[in-house]
Design a protein around this motif. Structure first.
Motif, PDB file in Angstrom:
ATOM      1  N   ARG A 277      16.069  -1.555 -24.820  1.00 34.24           N
ATOM      2  CA  ARG A 277      16.324  -1.331 -23.389  1.00 34.24           C
ATOM      3  C   ARG A 277      17.720  -1.829 -23.064  1.00 34.24           C
ATOM      4  NH1 ARG A 277      16.257  -4.327 -18.671  1.00 34.24           N
ATOM      5  NH2 ARG A 277      15.460  -6.168 -19.773  1.00 34.24           N
ATOM      6  N   HIS A 278      18.529  -0.944 -22.531  1.00 36.09           N
ATOM      7  CA  HIS A 278      19.868  -1.310 -22.087  1.00 36.09           C
ATOM      8  C   HIS A 278      19.828  -1.505 -20.574  1.00 36.09           C
ATOM      9  CE1 HIS A 278      21.781  -0.373 -25.973  1.00 36.09           C
ATOM     10  NE2 HIS A 278      20.850   0.562 -26.053  1.00 36.09           N
ATOM     11  N   ASP A 279      20.232  -2.694 -20.118  1.00 37.05           N
ATOM     12  CA  ASP A 279      20.164  -2.977 -18.684  1.00 37.05           C
ATOM     13  C   ASP A 279      21.365  -2.391 -17.954  1.00 37.05           C
ATOM     14  OD1 ASP A 279      22.336  -4.731 -19.055  1.00 37.05           O
ATOM     15  OD2 ASP A 279      21.043  -6.507 -19.211  1.00 37.05           O
ATOM     16  N   ALA A 280      21.471  -2.656 -16.662  1.00 36.83           N
ATOM     17  CA  ALA A 280      22.520  -2.056 -15.840  1.00 36.83           C
ATOM     18  C   ALA A 280      23.919  -2.452 -16.291  1.00 36.83           C
ATOM     19  CB  ALA A 280      22.314  -2.441 -14.377  1.00 36.83           C
ATOM     20  N   GLU A 281      24.045  -3.577 -16.975  1.00 35.35           N
ATOM     21  CA  GLU A 281      25.344  -4.018 -17.490  1.00 35.35           C
ATOM     22  C   GLU A 281      25.602  -3.491 -18.898  1.00 35.35           C
ATOM     23  OE1 GLU A 281      23.240  -6.320 -15.811  1.00 35.35           O
ATOM     24  OE2 GLU A 281      24.476  -5.727 -14.085  1.00 35.35           O
ATOM     25  N   GLY A 282      24.635  -2.762 -19.471  1.00 35.94           N
ATOM     26  CA  GLY A 282      24.799  -2.220 -20.805  1.00 35.94           C
ATOM     27  C   GLY A 282      24.341  -3.141 -21.917  1.00 35.94           C
ATOM     28  N   THR A 283      23.806  -4.295 -21.572  1.00 30.03           N
ATOM     29  CA  THR A 283      23.319  -5.237 -22.574  1.00 30.03           C
ATOM     30  C   THR A 283      22.003  -4.745 -23.159  1.00 30.03           C
ATOM     31  OG1 THR A 283      24.366  -7.056 -21.382  1.00 30.03           O
ATOM     32  CG2 THR A 283      22.677  -7.642 -23.010  1.00 30.03           C
ATOM     33  N   GLY A 284      21.891  -4.783 -24.501  1.00 36.65           N
ATOM     34  CA  GLY A 284      20.689  -4.323 -25.154  1.00 36.65           C
ATOM     35  C   GLY A 284      19.635  -5.398 -25.285  1.00 36.65           C
ATOM     36  N   HIS A 285      18.386  -5.042 -25.019  1.00 35.10           N
ATOM     37  CA  HIS A 285      17.257  -5.970 -25.136  1.00 35.10           C
ATOM     38  C   HIS A 285      16.177  -5.279 -25.974  1.00 35.10           C
ATOM     39  CE1 HIS A 285      18.918  -8.329 -21.761  1.00 35.10           C
ATOM     40  NE2 HIS A 285      19.214  -7.138 -21.249  1.00 35.10           N
ATOM     41  N   PRO A 286      15.793  -5.822 -27.135  1.00 37.28           N
ATOM     42  CA  PRO A 286      14.738  -5.180 -27.945  1.00 37.28           C
ATOM     43  C   PRO A 286      13.383  -5.267 -27.258  1.00 37.28           C
ATOM     44  CG  PRO A 286      15.337  -7.309 -28.870  1.00 37.28           C
ATOM     45  CD  PRO A 286      16.302  -7.053 -27.754  1.00 37.28           C
ATOM     46  N   LEU A 287      12.638  -4.190 -27.333  1.00 37.92           N
ATOM     47  CA  LEU A 287      11.262  -4.163 -26.835  1.00 37.92           C
ATOM     48  C   LEU A 287      10.328  -4.018 -28.029  1.00 37.92           C
ATOM     49  CD1 LEU A 287      11.390  -1.771 -23.731  1.00 37.92           C
ATOM     50  CD2 LEU A 287      11.261  -4.266 -23.736  1.00 37.92           C
ATOM     51  N   LYS A 288       9.304  -4.841 -28.069  1.00 36.21           N
ATOM     52  CA  LYS A 288       8.356  -4.775 -29.168  1.00 36.21           C
ATOM     53  C   LYS A 288       7.548  -3.483 -29.073  1.00 36.21           C
ATOM     54  CE  LYS A 288       4.644  -7.346 -31.460  1.00 36.21           C
ATOM     55  NZ  LYS A 288       3.784  -8.556 -31.419  1.00 36.21           N
ATOM     56  N   LEU A 289       7.484  -2.767 -30.198  1.00 36.52           N
ATOM     57  CA  LEU A 289       6.742  -1.512 -30.226  1.00 36.52           C
ATOM     58  C   LEU A 289       5.249  -1.757 -30.366  1.00 36.52           C
ATOM     59  CD1 LEU A 289       8.901   0.709 -32.614  1.00 36.52           C
ATOM     60  CD2 LEU A 289       8.540   1.083 -30.180  1.00 36.52           C
ATOM     61  N   MET A 290       4.468  -1.007 -29.606  1.00 37.88           N
ATOM     62  CA  MET A 290       3.033  -0.979 -29.845  1.00 37.88           C
ATOM     63  C   MET A 290       2.770  -0.322 -31.199  1.00 37.88           C
ATOM     64  SD  MET A 290       1.626   0.454 -26.207  1.00 37.88           S
ATOM     65  CE  MET A 290       2.103  -0.265 -24.635  1.00 37.88           C
ATOM     66  N   PRO A 291       1.759  -0.725 -31.922  1.00 41.48           N
ATOM     67  CA  PRO A 291       1.415   0.000 -33.151  1.00 41.48           C
ATOM     68  C   PRO A 291       0.848   1.377 -32.814  1.00 41.48           C
ATOM     69  CG  PRO A 291      -0.210  -1.697 -32.702  1.00 41.48           C
ATOM     70  CD  PRO A 291       0.892  -1.888 -31.701  1.00 41.48           C
ATOM     71  N   GLY A 292       1.187   2.368 -33.631  1.00 38.39           N
ATOM     72  CA  GLY A 292       0.621   3.693 -33.446  1.00 38.39           C
ATOM     73  C   GLY A 292      -0.880   3.693 -33.685  1.00 38.39           C
ATOM     74  N   ASP A 293      -1.572   4.659 -33.086  1.00 39.47           N
ATOM     75  CA  ASP A 293      -3.036   4.596 -33.104  1.00 39.47           C
ATOM     76  C   ASP A 293      -3.658   5.988 -33.139  1.00 39.47           C
ATOM     77  OD1 ASP A 293      -5.580   3.565 -33.036  1.00 39.47           O
ATOM     78  OD2 ASP A 293      -5.536   2.978 -30.930  1.00 39.47           O
ATOM     79  N   TYR A 294      -3.338   6.795 -34.185  1.00 43.16           N
ATOM     80  CA  TYR A 294      -3.968   8.108 -34.316  1.00 43.16           C
ATOM     81  C   TYR A 294      -5.498   8.040 -34.357  1.00 43.16           C
ATOM     82  CZ  TYR A 294       0.612  10.176 -35.438  1.00 43.16           C
ATOM     83  OH  TYR A 294       1.906  10.608 -35.413  1.00 43.16           O
ATOM     84  N   PRO A 295      -6.106   6.979 -34.917  1.00 44.26           N
ATOM     85  CA  PRO A 295      -7.572   6.935 -34.920  1.00 44.26           C
ATOM     86  C   PRO A 295      -8.197   7.033 -33.534  1.00 44.26           C
ATOM     87  CG  PRO A 295      -6.713   5.332 -36.474  1.00 44.26           C
ATOM     88  CD  PRO A 295      -5.524   5.871 -35.708  1.00 44.26           C
ATOM     89  N   ARG A 296      -7.406   6.759 -32.490  1.00 47.54           N
ATOM     90  CA  ARG A 296      -7.981   6.809 -31.139  1.00 47.54           C
ATOM     91  C   ARG A 296      -8.428   8.219 -30.769  1.00 47.54           C
ATOM     92  NH1 ARG A 296      -4.715   4.419 -26.086  1.00 47.54           N
ATOM     93  NH2 ARG A 296      -4.188   2.863 -27.679  1.00 47.54           N
ATOM     94  N   PHE A 297      -7.790   9.246 -31.365  1.00 51.31           N
ATOM     95  CA  PHE A 297      -8.206  10.614 -31.034  1.00 51.31           C
ATOM     96  C   PHE A 297      -9.651  10.839 -31.431  1.00 51.31           C
ATOM     97  CE2 PHE A 297      -9.060  15.000 -32.162  1.00 51.31           C
ATOM     98  CZ  PHE A 297      -8.712  15.648 -30.994  1.00 51.31           C
ATOM     99  N   TYR A 298     -10.003  10.560 -32.683  1.00 54.22           N
ATOM    100  CA  TYR A 298     -11.374  10.836 -33.122  1.00 54.22           C
ATOM    101  C   TYR A 298     -12.373   9.827 -32.579  1.00 54.22           C
ATOM    102  CZ  TYR A 298     -10.425  14.945 -35.890  1.00 54.22           C
ATOM    103  OH  TYR A 298     -10.103  16.236 -36.265  1.00 54.22           O
ATOM    104  N   ALA A 299     -11.912   8.621 -32.245  1.00 55.40           N
ATOM    105  CA  ALA A 299     -12.802   7.707 -31.521  1.00 55.40           C
ATOM    106  C   ALA A 299     -13.166   8.311 -30.174  1.00 55.40           C
ATOM    107  CB  ALA A 299     -12.128   6.353 -31.345  1.00 55.40           C
ATOM    108  N   GLY A 300     -12.192   8.967 -29.542  1.00 51.54           N
ATOM    109  CA  GLY A 300     -12.468   9.639 -28.275  1.00 51.54           C
ATOM    110  C   GLY A 300     -13.401  10.829 -28.432  1.00 51.54           C
ATOM    111  N   ILE A 301     -13.302  11.538 -29.562  1.00 58.78           N
ATOM    112  CA  ILE A 301     -14.219  12.655 -29.806  1.00 58.78           C
ATOM    113  C   ILE A 301     -15.645  12.138 -29.961  1.00 58.78           C
ATOM    114  CG2 ILE A 301     -14.843  14.473 -31.435  1.00 58.78           C
ATOM    115  CD1 ILE A 301     -12.447  15.154 -29.652  1.00 58.78           C
TER     116      ILE A 301
END
Length: 344
Positions: A277-301
């Motif tokens: 994330r780059h703020d209004a001054e252009g400074t970069g801030h790392p954001l922690k990524l959520m883990p991907g979760d393809y299994p959620r599709f078939y859990a929903g089925i």
């Protein structure tokens, strides 16, 4: 008791995505595969029941759910056959070759009261989920520009149905539904769609470059796919009134499945590429990524088979088809297109 599933097709989608994800879902049991190549199936799944014809599994009362993972031109006829047999149904994206065909499938399923969903798995890419959360939290203010790329470096044209001329082939038919579905999840339907397609590689016989712009009143959404991008490009670029989000690299789950990893592994869905994330001054801030979760599709089925609402409802898949079709017509005509009517 888990619900018994028949998987129709054991090409790239069936082998890489559907079979392992179905097997990872406790509420489902992969009971049969329909394939003309039993040896290929048995190399991975030695004890699997393999049928050469879909009729055998459609006539089997123990099969609750049919998953269609064939080339795109087989989706519509196979879907109608499964619905006629009273089977719940998952179709790999896209639902059909055209919006009209897709709507006929959805109407048929509605009339018969059968479950219908489409495998829009990219909703559960970790980077996409993280960006959706950041937008919802207002971390970059009001979004004005959203850019989503599926770019690869594949200069050699391969002899496969996705790259051969014919209905449902080409990079936009292949990747456009993923790109469009993610955009619609974030922003809803656009007012107009502009597009340009190209056939750029030596020997290419169908589009291998697609650039699509979804127009909203105060937002432009760029969807892009190319096959001549060495070194990669940003996966996501999002600009807002208070900053920007930049993300390189693809979600790792497809690669993990190709390498034989399965959901539940300690590093499942986790990647090292940062979201910044780059703020209004252009400074970069790392954001922690959520883990991907393809299994959620078939859990929903599984949950939907037991009465819960679907994660991917038929009308949402029709909206994707409407945007994909509008882009194809805009590219053909050179004129921006409205989204065609699609609602049931």
């Amino acid at each position: 008791m888990p619900h018994d599933v028949a998987l129709i097709g054991y090409g790239y989608a069936g082998k890489t995505f559907h079979a392992p994800l179905i097997q990872a879902e406790p509420g489902l049991r992969l009971a049969a595969v329909v394939s003309s190549n039993a040896a290929k199936v048995h190399a991975d799944l030695p004890d699997m029941r393999v049928e050469a014809d879909i009729a055998a599994v459609l006539a089997d009362p123990s099969i609750d759910l049919v998953v269609i993972a064939t080339p795109n031109d087989g989706h519509a006829p196979l879907a109608h056959a499964a619905i006629d047999a009273g089977k719940a149904l998952v179709v790999d994206k896209p639902l059909a070759l055209t919006l009209a065909e897709a709507r006929q499938i959805a109407v048929h399923a509605g009339e018969r009261g059968t479950l219908l969903s489409v495998f829009h798995n990219r909703r559960w890419d970790g980077d996409f989920m993280t960006i959706a959360s950041a937008i919802e939290q207002g971390l970059i203010g009001k979004v004005a520009h959203f850019e989503s790329h599926f770019d690869r470096f594949r200069p050699t044209v391969r002899d496969r149905w996705r790259e051969n001329p014919g209905p449902g082939s080409g990079v936009w038919a292949d990747l456009g539904p993923h790109l469009a579905d993610q955009a619609l999840c974030l922003f809803g339907l656009p007012e107009r769609v502009m597009a340009s397609f190209g056939t750029l590689r030596d020997g290419a016989q169908t589009d291998d470059w697609a650039h699509v712009v979804l127009e909203y009143p105060t937002l432009r959404c760029v969807l892009h796919a190319g096959m001549l991008v060495a070194g990669g490009s940003p996966r996501f670029v999002v600009h807002g009134s208070e900053g920007s989000l930049i993300k390189h690299g693809l979600d790792p789950q497809e690669g993990q499945l190709l390498n034989g990893q399965r959901p539940g592994a300690p590093d499942w869905g986790r990647e090292a590429n940062p979201l910044t994330r780059h703020d209004a001054e252009g400074t970069g801030h790392p954001l922690k990524l959520m883990p991907g979760d393809y299994p959620r599709f078939y859990a929903g089925i599984t949950a939907a088979l037991d009465g819960a609402p679907l994660h991917v409802a038929p009308e949402q898949s029709l909206a994707v088809m409407a945007v994909v079709e509008a882009a194809a017509e805009a590219a053909r005509s050179g004129v921006a297109q409205p989204v065609p009517p699609f609602r049931l």
